[in-house]
Design a protein around this motif. Sequence first.
Motif, PDB file in Angstrom:
ATOM      1  N   TYR A 199      47.058  52.379  36.578  1.00 17.66           N
ATOM      2  CA  TYR A 199      46.242  51.162  36.501  1.00 17.66           C
ATOM      3  C   TYR A 199      44.962  51.244  37.347  1.00 17.66           C
ATOM      4  CZ  TYR A 199      49.057  50.135  40.660  1.00 17.66           C
ATOM      5  OH  TYR A 199      49.691  50.216  41.872  1.00 17.66           O
ATOM      6  N   TYR A 200      44.633  52.424  37.871  1.00 13.43           N
ATOM      7  CA  TYR A 200      43.351  52.653  38.550  1.00 13.43           C
ATOM      8  C   TYR A 200      42.400  53.249  37.506  1.00 13.43           C
ATOM      9  CZ  TYR A 200      45.312  52.111  43.339  1.00 13.43           C
ATOM     10  OH  TYR A 200      45.887  51.662  44.501  1.00 13.43           O
ATOM     11  N   ASP A 201      41.701  52.386  36.771  1.00 11.96           N
ATOM     12  CA  ASP A 201      40.858  52.858  35.673  1.00 11.96           C
ATOM     13  C   ASP A 201      39.471  53.303  36.123  1.00 11.96           C
ATOM     14  OD1 ASP A 201      42.583  52.420  33.265  1.00 11.96           O
ATOM     15  OD2 ASP A 201      42.682  50.438  34.176  1.00 11.96           O
ATOM     16  N   TRP A 202      38.985  52.745  37.241  1.00 10.99           N
ATOM     17  CA  TRP A 202      37.697  53.153  37.807  1.00 10.99           C
ATOM     18  C   TRP A 202      37.875  53.137  39.313  1.00 10.99           C
ATOM     19  CZ3 TRP A 202      33.868  51.927  41.202  1.00 10.99           C
ATOM     20  CH2 TRP A 202      32.610  52.506  41.004  1.00 10.99           C
ATOM     21  N   VAL A 203      37.534  54.243  39.962  1.00 10.44           N
ATOM     22  CA  VAL A 203      37.695  54.387  41.409  1.00 10.44           C
ATOM     23  C   VAL A 203      36.376  54.887  41.978  1.00 10.44           C
ATOM     24  CG1 VAL A 203      38.924  55.597  43.254  1.00 10.44           C
ATOM     25  CG2 VAL A 203      40.143  55.008  41.141  1.00 10.44           C
ATOM     26  N   VAL A 252      39.464  38.902  36.911  1.00 10.92           N
ATOM     27  CA  VAL A 252      38.019  38.852  37.158  1.00 10.92           C
ATOM     28  C   VAL A 252      37.353  37.680  36.435  1.00 10.92           C
ATOM     29  CG1 VAL A 252      37.817  41.311  37.694  1.00 10.92           C
ATOM     30  CG2 VAL A 252      37.497  40.538  35.333  1.00 10.92           C
ATOM     31  N   LYS A 253      37.927  37.217  35.347  1.00  7.48           N
ATOM     32  CA  LYS A 253      37.338  36.093  34.610  1.00  7.48           C
ATOM     33  C   LYS A 253      37.376  34.799  35.423  1.00  7.48           C
ATOM     34  CE  LYS A 253      38.129  37.728  29.903  1.00  7.48           C
ATOM     35  NZ  LYS A 253      39.096  38.817  30.011  1.00  7.48           N
ATOM     36  N   ALA A 254      38.273  34.729  36.406  1.00  4.02           N
ATOM     37  CA  ALA A 254      38.406  33.535  37.239  1.00  4.02           C
ATOM     38  C   ALA A 254      37.430  33.538  38.419  1.00  4.02           C
ATOM     39  CB  ALA A 254      39.835  33.421  37.749  1.00  4.02           C
ATOM     40  N   GLN A 255      36.638  34.601  38.575  1.00  3.66           N
ATOM     41  CA  GLN A 255      35.693  34.717  39.683  1.00  3.66           C
ATOM     42  C   GLN A 255      34.287  34.343  39.235  1.00  3.66           C
ATOM     43  OE1 GLN A 255      35.901  35.543  43.032  1.00  3.66           O
ATOM     44  NE2 GLN A 255      38.086  35.284  42.684  1.00  3.66           N
ATOM     45  N   ALA A 295      30.293  42.196  36.070  1.00  4.77           N
ATOM     46  CA  ALA A 295      31.099  42.945  35.102  1.00  4.77           C
ATOM     47  C   ALA A 295      30.538  44.356  34.930  1.00  4.77           C
ATOM     48  CB  ALA A 295      31.121  42.225  33.763  1.00  4.77           C
ATOM     49  N   CYS A 296      31.389  45.338  35.171  1.00  5.97           N
ATOM     50  CA  CYS A 296      31.006  46.737  34.938  1.00  5.97           C
ATOM     51  C   CYS A 296      31.385  47.162  33.530  1.00  5.97           C
ATOM     52  CB  CYS A 296      31.683  47.650  35.957  1.00  5.97           C
ATOM     53  SG  CYS A 296      31.003  47.479  37.596  1.00  5.97           S
ATOM     54  N   SER A 297      32.454  46.553  33.022  1.00 11.42           N
ATOM     55  CA  SER A 297      32.953  46.894  31.695  1.00 11.42           C
ATOM     56  C   SER A 297      33.710  45.684  31.155  1.00 11.42           C
ATOM     57  CB  SER A 297      33.887  48.100  31.787  1.00 11.42           C
ATOM     58  OG  SER A 297      34.711  48.175  30.652  1.00 11.42           O
ATOM     59  N   ILE A 298      33.630  45.478  29.861  1.00 13.93           N
ATOM     60  CA  ILE A 298      34.355  44.351  29.254  1.00 13.93           C
ATOM     61  C   ILE A 298      35.868  44.558  29.336  1.00 13.93           C
ATOM     62  CG2 ILE A 298      32.501  43.647  27.697  1.00 13.93           C
ATOM     63  CD1 ILE A 298      34.046  45.148  25.453  1.00 13.93           C
ATOM     64  N   ASN A 299      36.290  45.794  29.600  1.00 11.17           N
ATOM     65  CA  ASN A 299      37.723  46.101  29.663  1.00 11.17           C
ATOM     66  C   ASN A 299      38.364  45.758  31.001  1.00 11.17           C
ATOM     67  OD1 ASN A 299      37.655  47.210  27.038  1.00 11.17           O
ATOM     68  ND2 ASN A 299      36.893  49.137  27.870  1.00 11.17           N
ATOM     69  N   VAL A 300      37.533  45.576  32.041  1.00  9.04           N
ATOM     70  CA  VAL A 300      38.082  45.340  33.380  1.00  9.04           C
ATOM     71  C   VAL A 300      38.710  43.950  33.451  1.00  9.04           C
ATOM     72  CG1 VAL A 300      37.549  45.118  35.837  1.00  9.04           C
ATOM     73  CG2 VAL A 300      36.459  46.914  34.478  1.00  9.04           C
ATOM     74  N   LYS A 301      39.954  43.934  33.939  1.00  8.38           N
ATOM     75  CA  LYS A 301      40.683  42.669  34.077  1.00  8.38           C
ATOM     76  C   LYS A 301      40.943  42.299  35.539  1.00  8.38           C
ATOM     77  CE  LYS A 301      43.056  42.611  29.601  1.00  8.38           C
ATOM     78  NZ  LYS A 301      42.301  43.613  28.914  1.00  8.38           N
ATOM     79  N   ILE A 339      38.249  49.596  43.250  1.00  7.95           N
ATOM     80  CA  ILE A 339      39.090  49.997  42.122  1.00  7.95           C
ATOM     81  C   ILE A 339      39.030  48.907  41.061  1.00  7.95           C
ATOM     82  CG2 ILE A 339      41.388  50.723  41.365  1.00  7.95           C
ATOM     83  CD1 ILE A 339      40.937  52.408  43.712  1.00  7.95           C
ATOM     84  N   ASP A 340      38.720  49.294  39.838  1.00  4.01           N
ATOM     85  CA  ASP A 340      38.784  48.393  38.686  1.00  4.01           C
ATOM     86  C   ASP A 340      39.998  48.769  37.859  1.00  4.01           C
ATOM     87  OD1 ASP A 340      36.387  47.217  39.410  1.00  4.01           O
ATOM     88  OD2 ASP A 340      35.185  48.307  37.939  1.00  4.01           O
ATOM     89  N   SER A 341      40.640  47.748  37.307  1.00  6.64           N
ATOM     90  CA  SER A 341      41.804  47.984  36.450  1.00  6.64           C
ATOM     91  C   SER A 341      41.652  47.243  35.134  1.00  6.64           C
ATOM     92  CB  SER A 341      43.086  47.515  37.149  1.00  6.64           C
ATOM     93  OG  SER A 341      44.196  47.775  36.315  1.00  6.64           O
ATOM     94  N   ASN A 342      42.047  47.910  34.057  1.00  2.62           N
ATOM     95  CA  ASN A 342      42.064  47.288  32.735  1.00  2.62           C
ATOM     96  C   ASN A 342      43.390  46.570  32.485  1.00  2.62           C
ATOM     97  OD1 ASN A 342      39.595  48.539  32.534  1.00  2.62           O
ATOM     98  ND2 ASN A 342      40.303  50.167  31.202  1.00  2.62           N
ATOM     99  N   THR A 343      44.221  46.487  33.537  1.00  4.46           N
ATOM    100  CA  THR A 343      45.513  45.812  33.498  1.00  4.46           C
ATOM    101  C   THR A 343      45.386  44.500  34.262  1.00  4.46           C
ATOM    102  OG1 THR A 343      46.611  47.964  33.532  1.00  4.46           O
ATOM    103  CG2 THR A 343      47.963  46.047  34.109  1.00  4.46           C
ATOM    104  N   SER A 344      45.954  43.432  33.754  1.00  6.61           N
ATOM    105  CA  SER A 344      45.914  42.148  34.460  1.00  6.61           C
ATOM    106  C   SER A 344      46.817  42.173  35.689  1.00  6.61           C
ATOM    107  CB  SER A 344      46.361  41.015  33.531  1.00  6.61           C
ATOM    108  OG  SER A 344      45.453  40.878  32.473  1.00  6.61           O
TER     109      SER A 344
END
Length: 150
Positions: A37-41, A90-93, A98-104, A123-128
């Motif tokens: 779940y570490y999609d961007w580091v 991230v939508k609640a912030q 936003a770096c990517s529409i996939n980041v949750k 760290i960005d994650s595409n997992t909630s």
Amino acid sequence: MLNALRPKVESILNHKNVEVNLRLQQVCDLLQESVPYYDWVGFYFKNGNKAELKLGPYKGAPTDHTIIPFGKGICGQVALSNENFVVPDVKAQDNYIACSINVKAEIVVPLFVNGENIGQIDIDSNTSDPFTQEDERFLEFINKEVAKIL
């Protein structure tokens, strides 16, 4: 799983014959490839005397956010607060870049050298909502180890 990576992180960072940025890149590679779940580091560092962060080594999708003013986004807020920031959604912030529409979700942990906040690991994650206290402690450990080589 995270604790099993600690010796690998130490091994990478202790290679004194390898340039610092390359060692940081290897840490990013290890984390992004080892933790599902570490999609961007990536690492951001204070940009000289400016009130902004500059992107350092990272692994994941390219980002346009190579410079982040203090106070802007999660990273910019951590530059001012000196505290970990865990964002389960991230939508609640309101103040999120936003770096990517996939980041949750995102986690940012400040990096201190001699008591001064000189950067952070992001760290960005595409997992909630994937981040736990274990992630926070692990990333704090990484930053303590990184501080020793800066």
